[in-house]
Design a protein around this motif. Structure first.
Motif, PDB file in Angstrom:
ATOM      1  N   LEU A 121      28.187 -23.704 -77.364  1.00  0.00           N
ATOM      2  CA  LEU A 121      27.314 -22.673 -76.807  1.00  0.00           C
ATOM      3  C   LEU A 121      27.243 -22.773 -75.285  1.00  0.00           C
ATOM      4  N   ALA A 122      27.154 -24.013 -74.771  1.00  0.00           N
ATOM      5  CA  ALA A 122      27.119 -24.203 -73.310  1.00  0.00           C
ATOM      6  C   ALA A 122      28.416 -23.733 -72.672  1.00  0.00           C
ATOM      7  N   ALA A 123      29.538 -24.017 -73.332  1.00  0.00           N
ATOM      8  CA  ALA A 123      30.834 -23.571 -72.803  1.00  0.00           C
ATOM      9  C   ALA A 123      30.920 -22.050 -72.780  1.00  0.00           C
ATOM     10  N   GLN A 124      30.399 -21.404 -73.811  1.00  0.00           N
ATOM     11  CA  GLN A 124      30.423 -19.939 -73.849  1.00  0.00           C
ATOM     12  C   GLN A 124      29.555 -19.338 -72.739  1.00  0.00           C
ATOM     13  N   ARG A 125      28.368 -19.920 -72.549  1.00  0.00           N
ATOM     14  CA  ARG A 125      27.496 -19.429 -71.484  1.00  0.00           C
ATOM     15  C   ARG A 125      28.121 -19.659 -70.115  1.00  0.00           C
ATOM     16  N   LEU A 126      28.704 -20.850 -69.946  1.00  0.00           N
ATOM     17  CA  LEU A 126      29.342 -21.142 -68.661  1.00  0.00           C
ATOM     18  C   LEU A 126      30.533 -20.228 -68.427  1.00  0.00           C
ATOM     19  N   GLN A 127      31.270 -19.926 -69.479  1.00  0.00           N
ATOM     20  CA  GLN A 127      32.399 -19.002 -69.358  1.00  0.00           C
ATOM     21  C   GLN A 127      31.923 -17.621 -68.923  1.00  0.00           C
ATOM     22  N   ALA A 128      30.807 -17.172 -69.489  1.00  0.00           N
ATOM     23  CA  ALA A 128      30.260 -15.873 -69.094  1.00  0.00           C
ATOM     24  C   ALA A 128      29.830 -15.885 -67.629  1.00  0.00           C
ATOM     25  N   LYS A 129      29.201 -16.991 -67.200  1.00  0.00           N
ATOM     26  CA  LYS A 129      28.778 -17.090 -65.802  1.00  0.00           C
ATOM     27  C   LYS A 129      29.989 -17.129 -64.864  1.00  0.00           C
ATOM     28  N   VAL A 130      31.021 -17.848 -65.262  1.00  0.00           N
ATOM     29  CA  VAL A 130      32.233 -17.920 -64.429  1.00  0.00           C
ATOM     30  C   VAL A 130      32.892 -16.557 -64.322  1.00  0.00           C
ATOM     31  N   ASP A 131      32.954 -15.823 -65.434  1.00  0.00           N
ATOM     32  CA  ASP A 131      33.540 -14.480 -65.394  1.00  0.00           C
ATOM     33  C   ASP A 131      32.724 -13.548 -64.493  1.00  0.00           C
ATOM     34  N   ALA A 132      31.404 -13.640 -64.604  1.00  0.00           N
ATOM     35  CA  ALA A 132      30.548 -12.802 -63.755  1.00  0.00           C
ATOM     36  C   ALA A 132      30.707 -13.186 -62.284  1.00  0.00           C
ATOM     37  N   PHE A 133      30.791 -14.501 -62.021  1.00  0.00           N
ATOM     38  CA  PHE A 133      30.967 -14.944 -60.641  1.00  0.00           C
ATOM     39  C   PHE A 133      32.314 -14.491 -60.090  1.00  0.00           C
ATOM     40  N   ARG A 134      33.337 -14.523 -60.930  1.00  0.00           N
ATOM     41  CA  ARG A 134      34.658 -14.073 -60.477  1.00  0.00           C
ATOM     42  C   ARG A 134      34.620 -12.594 -60.091  1.00  0.00           C
ATOM     43  N   THR A 135      33.979 -11.780 -60.918  1.00  0.00           N
ATOM     44  CA  THR A 135      33.866 -10.354 -60.589  1.00  0.00           C
ATOM     45  C   THR A 135      33.092 -10.144 -59.289  1.00  0.00           C
ATOM     46  N   LYS A 136      31.976 -10.841 -59.163  1.00  0.00           N
ATOM     47  CA  LYS A 136      31.173 -10.722 -57.944  1.00  0.00           C
ATOM     48  C   LYS A 136      31.928 -11.243 -56.746  1.00  0.00           C
ATOM     49  N   LYS A 137      32.676 -12.330 -56.945  1.00  0.00           N
ATOM     50  CA  LYS A 137      33.457 -12.915 -55.847  1.00  0.00           C
ATOM     51  C   LYS A 137      34.492 -11.928 -55.320  1.00  0.00           C
ATOM     52  N   GLU A 138      35.220 -11.309 -56.232  1.00  0.00           N
ATOM     53  CA  GLU A 138      36.237 -10.354 -55.811  1.00  0.00           C
ATOM     54  C   GLU A 138      35.604  -9.141 -55.122  1.00  0.00           C
ATOM     55  N   THR A 139      34.442  -8.726 -55.618  1.00  0.00           N
ATOM     56  CA  THR A 139      33.754  -7.600 -54.975  1.00  0.00           C
ATOM     57  C   THR A 139      33.321  -7.958 -53.562  1.00  0.00           C
ATOM     58  N   ILE A 140      32.748  -9.151 -53.407  1.00  0.00           N
ATOM     59  CA  ILE A 140      32.308  -9.589 -52.075  1.00  0.00           C
ATOM     60  C   ILE A 140      33.502  -9.740 -51.141  1.00  0.00           C
ATOM     61  N   LYS A 141      34.588 -10.307 -51.643  1.00  0.00           N
ATOM     62  CA  LYS A 141      35.778 -10.488 -50.815  1.00  0.00           C
ATOM     63  C   LYS A 141      36.332  -9.145 -50.354  1.00  0.00           C
ATOM     64  N   ALA A 142      36.389  -8.173 -51.274  1.00  0.00           N
ATOM     65  CA  ALA A 142      36.889  -6.850 -50.905  1.00  0.00           C
ATOM     66  C   ALA A 142      35.969  -6.188 -49.882  1.00  0.00           C
ATOM     67  N   THR A 143      34.660  -6.316 -50.092  1.00  0.00           N
ATOM     68  CA  THR A 143      33.705  -5.737 -49.141  1.00  0.00           C
ATOM     69  C   THR A 143      33.817  -6.395 -47.776  1.00  0.00           C
ATOM     70  N   TYR A 144      33.951  -7.718 -47.763  1.00  0.00           N
ATOM     71  CA  TYR A 144      34.072  -8.447 -46.494  1.00  0.00           C
ATOM     72  C   TYR A 144      35.353  -8.063 -45.760  1.00  0.00           C
ATOM     73  N   THR A 145      36.450  -7.951 -46.510  1.00  0.00           N
ATOM     74  CA  THR A 145      37.722  -7.566 -45.885  1.00  0.00           C
ATOM     75  C   THR A 145      37.632  -6.162 -45.299  1.00  0.00           C
ATOM     76  N   ALA A 146      37.007  -5.245 -46.044  1.00  0.00           N
ATOM     77  CA  ALA A 146      36.863  -3.879 -45.536  1.00  0.00           C
ATOM     78  C   ALA A 146      35.975  -3.848 -44.297  1.00  0.00           C
ATOM     79  N   ALA A 147      34.869  -4.597 -44.334  1.00  0.00           N
ATOM     80  CA  ALA A 147      33.972  -4.637 -43.174  1.00  0.00           C
ATOM     81  C   ALA A 147      34.675  -5.242 -41.966  1.00  0.00           C
TER      82      ALA A 147
END
Length: 265
Positions: A121-147
Motif C-alpha cells: 500500500l505504501a509503494a502504491q501511494r508513493l508511486q501515485a505521489k511520484v507520478d503526480a510530482f513528475r507531471t508537476k515537475k514537467e509543467t513547472i519546467k515548461a513554464t520556467y523555460t517559456a518564462a
C-alpha cells in the motif's frame, strides 16, 4: 574583533547565497528531487519483494511440516492397528512437536503477510505521489523555460540585456563622434568663407574672383550660342564672330582713348 568577524561571516554568507541563486537552475533541482523519489520508491519495492520472499519461504516450510504431521498421524494409526501402541504413542508425540512448529510459523506468516500488505500500500501511494510530482515537475519546467525565453526576448527588444546594452553604447559613441565631426567641418567651412582661416590648398576663392569666374563662364556660353546659330543659318564662322567681336572691342577701346574723360574738381 568579534564584531568584525561576525560581519565578515555575514557578508560571506550573503555573497555565497547570491552566487548559489545565480548558479541554481530550478529545472535541475526538480529533476534531482524526482530522481531521489524514484530511488525511495525502488527501496520500498525492494522491501516489498523481500517480505514477499520471506512469506513464501514460510509457506513452503508450513507445507512441509503439515505434510510430515499428516504422515506421522497415518503411521501412528497403522501402528495402533497392528497392536504397537508404543510406536503409535511415539508417532503422535512427534506429530505434536511438529504441530507446535506449524503454529509458530503460522504466526510469523501472518505477521509477514501484514507487513507485505502495508509495504504494498505504501509503494502504491508513493508511486501515485511520484507520478503526480513528475507531471508537476514537467509543467513547472515548461513554464520556467517559456518564462526564461520571454524574458530574453523582452530584454532584447527593450535593450536592457547585456549584449544589447553593449550595442547601444557603441551606437551612441558612433553618433556622438559623427555629430562632433559634422560640427567641426561646419565650423571650418564658416571660418574659410569668412577669411578668418586661410586655405592652404589654394582651392578657396574670394568674392571678387568668384564674380570674375562667373562673368567669364557667361561669356563662353554666349560665344558658343552665337557659333551654333551661325552654323544653323549658314552665316559667318566662329572665327569671324570672334574676330568681329575683337575688332568691335578694339574700336570701342580706341574711342574711349580718343575721348578721355576728366573728373570734375
Amino acid at each position: 574583533m568579534s564584531g568584525v568577524m561576525k560581519r565578515m561571516g555575514m557578508i560571506f554568507r550573503a555573497k555565497a547565497n547570491k552566487a548559489l541563486d545565480r548558479a541554481e537552475d530550478p529545472r535541475e533541482t526538480l529533476d534531482y528531487s524526482y530522481q531521489k523519489q524514484l530511488e525511495l520508491l525502488q527501496k520500498v519495492r525492494r522491501g516489498v519483494a523481500d517480505v514477499a520472499t520471506s512469506r513464501k519461504r514460510l509457506e513452503l516450510q508450513l507445507n512441509t511440516l503439515q505434510n510430515n504431521s499428516s504422515k506421522l498421524e497415518d503411521q501412528g494409526r497403522k501402528a495402533l492397528a497392528l497392536g504397537r501402541e508404543d510406536l503409535a504413542r511415539e508417532a503422535l508425540s512427534r506429530r505434536a512437536a511438529l504441530q507446535q512448529q506449524v503454529s509458530d510459523l503460522e504466526v510469523q506468516h501472518q505477521t509477514l503477510q501484514g507487513e507485505e500488505e502495508k509495504l504494498t500500500l505504501a509503494a502504491q501511494r508513493l508511486q501515485a505521489k511520484v507520478d503526480a510530482f513528475r507531471t508537476k515537475k514537467e509543467t513547472i519546467k515548461a513554464t520556467y523555460t517559456a518564462a526564461q525565453a520571454q524574458t530574453r526576448i523582452a530584454e532584447s527588444f527593450s535593450g536592457i540585456s547585456e549584449e544589447m546594452s553593449d550595442v547601444g553604447v557603441a551606437i551612441q559613441r558612433a553618433e556622438d563622434k559623427t555629430a562632433q565631426l559634422q560640427a567641426r567641418a561646419g565650423a571650418i567651412d564658416e571660418l574659410l568663407a569668412s577669411g578668418a582661416l586661410d586655405d592652404q590648398s589654394g582651392l578657396a576663392k574670394d568674392d571678387i574672383q568668384a564674380e570674375l569666374d562667373r562673368l567669364s563662364g557667361g561669356t563662353d556660353v554666349e560665344l558658343e550660342l552665337q557659333r551654333m546659330k551661325a552654323e544653323l543659318s549658314g552665316g559667318p564662322s566662329q572665327q569671324a564672330i570672334e574676330g568681329g567681336q575683337g575688332q568691335q572691342g578694339s574700336a570701342q577701346q580706341g574711342q574711349n582713348q580718343s575721348h578721355p574723360k576728366f573728373d570734375k574738381q
